[in-house]
Every structure is written in C-alpha cells, then in structure tokens.
Enzyme design. Structure first.
Site, PDB file in Angstrom:
ATOM      1  N   TYR A 139     -53.669  -5.570  -6.674  1.00 16.55           N
ATOM      2  CA  TYR A 139     -53.347  -6.136  -5.344  1.00 16.55           C
ATOM      3  C   TYR A 139     -52.742  -7.538  -5.477  1.00 16.55           C
ATOM      4  CZ  TYR A 139     -53.884  -5.941  -0.233  1.00 16.55           C
ATOM      5  OH  TYR A 139     -53.659  -5.880   1.115  1.00 16.55           O
TER       6      TYR A 139
ATOM      7  N   LYS B 191     -53.851 -12.095   1.756  1.00 14.02           N
ATOM      8  CA  LYS B 191     -54.896 -11.636   2.690  1.00 14.02           C
ATOM      9  C   LYS B 191     -56.025 -12.659   2.804  1.00 14.02           C
ATOM     10  CE  LYS B 191     -53.309  -7.654   4.152  1.00 14.02           C
ATOM     11  NZ  LYS B 191     -52.659  -7.634   5.481  1.00 14.02           N
TER      12      LYS B 191
HETATM   13  N1  LIG Z   1     -52.705   0.875   4.278  1.00 18.39           N
HETATM   14  C1  LIG Z   1     -53.767   0.257   3.798  1.00 18.39           C
HETATM   15  O1  LIG Z   1     -54.420   0.728   2.840  1.00 18.39           O
HETATM   16  C2  LIG Z   1     -54.222  -1.035   4.423  1.00 18.39           C
HETATM   17  C3  LIG Z   1     -55.552  -1.452   4.227  1.00 18.39           C
HETATM   18  C4  LIG Z   1     -55.962  -2.655   4.791  1.00 18.39           C
HETATM   19  C5  LIG Z   1     -55.054  -3.416   5.524  1.00 18.39           C
HETATM   20  N2  LIG Z   1     -53.772  -2.975   5.674  1.00 18.39           N
HETATM   21  C6  LIG Z   1     -52.847  -3.820   6.444  1.00 18.39           C
HETATM   22  O2  LIG Z   1     -52.472  -3.144   7.617  1.00 18.39           O
HETATM   23  C7  LIG Z   1     -51.256  -3.714   8.086  1.00 18.39           C
HETATM   24  C8  LIG Z   1     -50.299  -2.594   8.450  1.00 18.39           C
HETATM   25  O3  LIG Z   1     -49.874  -1.905   7.285  1.00 18.39           O
HETATM   26  P1  LIG Z   1     -49.826  -0.329   7.179  1.00 18.39           P
HETATM   27  O4  LIG Z   1     -50.740   0.039   6.061  1.00 18.39           O
HETATM   28  O5  LIG Z   1     -49.985   0.307   8.505  1.00 18.39           O
HETATM   29  O6  LIG Z   1     -48.359  -0.073   6.586  1.00 18.39           O
HETATM   30  P2  LIG Z   1     -46.930   0.115   7.285  1.00 18.39           P
HETATM   31  O7  LIG Z   1     -45.953   0.089   6.171  1.00 18.39           O
HETATM   32  O8  LIG Z   1     -46.937   1.285   8.171  1.00 18.39           O
HETATM   33  O9  LIG Z   1     -46.797  -1.210   8.180  1.00 18.39           O
HETATM   34  C9  LIG Z   1     -46.391  -2.460   7.656  1.00 18.39           C
HETATM   35  C10 LIG Z   1     -45.452  -3.037   8.703  1.00 18.39           C
HETATM   36  O10 LIG Z   1     -45.050  -4.369   8.355  1.00 18.39           O
HETATM   37  C11 LIG Z   1     -43.762  -4.526   8.907  1.00 18.39           C
HETATM   38  N3  LIG Z   1     -43.049  -5.685   8.365  1.00 18.39           N
HETATM   39  C12 LIG Z   1     -42.770  -5.943   7.054  1.00 18.39           C
HETATM   40  N4  LIG Z   1     -42.051  -7.081   6.984  1.00 18.39           N
HETATM   41  C13 LIG Z   1     -41.896  -7.548   8.258  1.00 18.39           C
HETATM   42  C14 LIG Z   1     -41.242  -8.680   8.848  1.00 18.39           C
HETATM   43  N5  LIG Z   1     -40.586  -9.571   8.102  1.00 18.39           N
HETATM   44  N6  LIG Z   1     -41.296  -8.829  10.206  1.00 18.39           N
HETATM   45  C15 LIG Z   1     -41.945  -7.946  10.972  1.00 18.39           C
HETATM   46  N7  LIG Z   1     -42.575  -6.845  10.486  1.00 18.39           N
HETATM   47  C16 LIG Z   1     -42.541  -6.660   9.147  1.00 18.39           C
HETATM   48  C17 LIG Z   1     -43.068  -3.203   8.554  1.00 18.39           C
HETATM   49  O11 LIG Z   1     -41.904  -2.997   9.329  1.00 18.39           O
HETATM   50  C18 LIG Z   1     -44.171  -2.214   8.866  1.00 18.39           C
HETATM   51  O12 LIG Z   1     -44.059  -1.754  10.189  1.00 18.39           O
HETATM   52  C19 LIG Z   1     -50.756  -4.642   6.971  1.00 18.39           C
HETATM   53  O13 LIG Z   1     -51.154  -5.966   7.268  1.00 18.39           O
HETATM   54  C20 LIG Z   1     -51.537  -4.136   5.776  1.00 18.39           C
HETATM   55  O14 LIG Z   1     -51.662  -5.103   4.762  1.00 18.39           O
HETATM   56  C21 LIG Z   1     -53.341  -1.805   5.159  1.00 18.39           C
END
Ligand SMILES: NC(=O)c1ccc[n+]([C@@H]2O[C@H](COP(=O)([O-])OP(=O)(O)OC[C@H]3O[C@@H](n4cnc5c(N)ncnc54)[C@H](O)[C@@H]3O)[C@@H](O)[C@H]2O)c1
Length: 255
Positions: free
Chosen positions: A154, A161
C-alpha cells in the site's frame, strides 16, 4: 419521500464504474430518500452512462480535485440542480504506480505529491468548495483504508490515508463551530478500479477472507455504503472526527 436520508441533498464524488463504492452510496442514498448530484473525473461520458443505472437520474458535474477552477465553480454548478447541500461524500483516491506495490523507498516526490494532493488534500478542498452550500447539521464523509498500520504494497497510499484520517479530524475541528461534521469509513478491501491498480492487492483479499471475524465479501460495497449513509444521516448528530471500520472486524484482531 421516506427513508433514512429523506429530503437530504447530497454531493457524491468518485463514481467511475458500478463497482465504485460511491455508486453504492449514491444508489442507497436515492433509495433512502436523498437527492443526489454526482461529480465525475476524466471520462465524463462513462460516468454519465453509469449514472443512468441509478434508480433516479442524477446530474454529473465535472470535478478534478486538482483543478482550482473546477473547485471554485463547484458551488454554482451544484446550485443549478439543488438549492443547498446536506452532505458531501469524498470517495476519491489515486497514487501513481511508483507509489504502490513495494516502491515506497524509491517513489519520487513528484509522484508522492500527486498521491497526497488527490487522496489527502482534496478532502479539505472539496469540503471548502461545497461549504457555501452547507449549513448546520451538514456532514462530510470520506473513505479510508485503516492507516494505523504499514501494509504490504500500500506504501505511499497508506501515508496518504494517514494524512486523510488526520485531515478529517482537523476538518471536524475547524467546521465544528458551523455545526458541520467530518467522519470517515475505513472499508476492508473491495474489488474496484482503484483497488485493481494496486499490484499485490490480492494479499489483502486473502488476508481478509481468511481472517475477518465476520467474514468478508470482496465484491459487496453495500456495507461500506450503509455506514456512509448512517454518518450522513441525523443518527450521528454528535459524532465528528470519527472513523467507523467496515471491515468484517479485521482491525480488531491480531494478525
Ligand atoms: N476498494 C477498496 O478496497 C477500498 C478500501 C478502503 C478505502 N477505499 C477508498 O474508497 C475510495 C473510493 O475508491 P473505490 O475503491 O470505490 O475505487 P474507484 O476507482 O471506483 O473510485 C476512485 C475514484 O477516484 C476518482 N478520482 C481519481 N482522481 C481524481 C481526481 N483528480 N479528481 C476527482 N476524482 C478523482 C476516480 O475518478 C474514481 O471515481 C478511495 O478513497 C479509496 O481509497 C477503497
């Protein structure tokens, strides 16, 4: 409209596919009485296509959180659809490949800076851009991946984060006087585009499915989305600067 979020107006960022955590939040929010405005980044026509899969049509506004003009114009663009906001969902994360997958010691500052700007600083930027539309009782909710530990692969996203978790506490501190809350949901691993971009992400998947006390479904975004809805609702009126773990209990056990 009835439901947990009846009458609430929400801005939901971060939809890119229907596996996005933000998509589940938007869907569940609409099903629970909220009016939803989405923001999209990059491939707007794709986001609009995904938005059509929601129970209700939702407008999509273009927001790149690193673009000052987008942020400065956000409130006016949102006002074209709703007269105010009761909640903002930050579901955004990105780190260049050098920052992930074991590259911690070699990632250059320019790449680390990008990761921090998009994944950490943007939590504050987005909240401030939406603030003119918000009033007492409003809520900002973001998504984190438990940053109290150093995880394999990570790397700088973990640092980002940790910063996000701190930024949420500072936002809680600075917006508390206006009655606005800031809370995060710490989700377990979910198969989204963001997750798939992390080399070695399968290590998390194996660990969670083997060890989470409640078990863990890698393709079910709804538990994390439900927690977001709860934090956006009126049922956490005195909670801010908090992190709610939605990880099957993984954070609570020894490895
Ligand atoms: N998937 C996992 O395992 C997980 C676990 C814990 C937390 N998260 C967090 O959840 C959140 C959503 O991620 P996800 O897993 O749904 O993936 P995802 O890829 O569906 O969503 C990530 C989003 O970030 C957006 N993004 C990236 N750069 C950007 C910018 N410059 N301006 C605006 N938007 C931007 C993308 O367009 C995308 O819609 C993130 O913060 C991620 O770190 C994810």
């Amino acid at each position: 409209m009835s439901g947990l979020l009846a009458g609430k107006r929400l801005l939901v960022t971060g939809v890119i596919t229907d596996a996005s955590i933000a998509f589940s939040v938007a869907k569940l929010a609409q099903e629970n009485g909220a009016q939803v405005v989405l923001t999209g980044y990059g491939r707007l026509s794709l986001v609009e296509r995904i938005a059509r899969r929601l129970p209700e049509p939702a407008p999509v506004i273009e927001v790149d959180v690193t673009n000052d003009e987008h942020l400065a114009g956000l409130a006016d663009r949102v006002r074209e659809h709703v007269d105010g906001l009761d909640g903002v969902v930050h579901s955004i994360g990105f780190a260049p490949q050098s920052c992930l997958g074991g590259g911690f010691l070699d990632a250059p500052w320019a790449d680390v800076a990008t990761a921090l700007q998009v994944s950490t600083f943007s939590y504050k930027s987005l909240a401030m851009a939406a603030l003119p539309l918000m009033s007492s009782g409003g809520a900002v909710v973001g998504l984190t991946f438990d940053a109290t530990k150093a995880w394999p692969v990570y790397d700088w996203m973990g640092v980002a984060k940790a910063g996000l978790e701190s930024a949420s506490r500072y936002l809680a501190l600075h917006l508390g006087k206006q009655g606005i809350r800031s809370n995060l949901v710490a989700a377990g691993p979910l198969r989204t585009i963001a997750a798939k971009s992390i080399p070695g992400f399968d290590q998390f998947e194996d660990a969670w499915t083997e060890r989470a006390p409640l078990g863990w479904n890698l393709t079910d975004q709804e538990p994390a989305a439900r927690a977001c809805l709860a934090l956006l609702s009126d049922w956490f009126p005195a909670t801010t600067g908090e992190i709610v773990h939605v990880d099957g209990g993984y954070h609570a056990i020894g490895a």
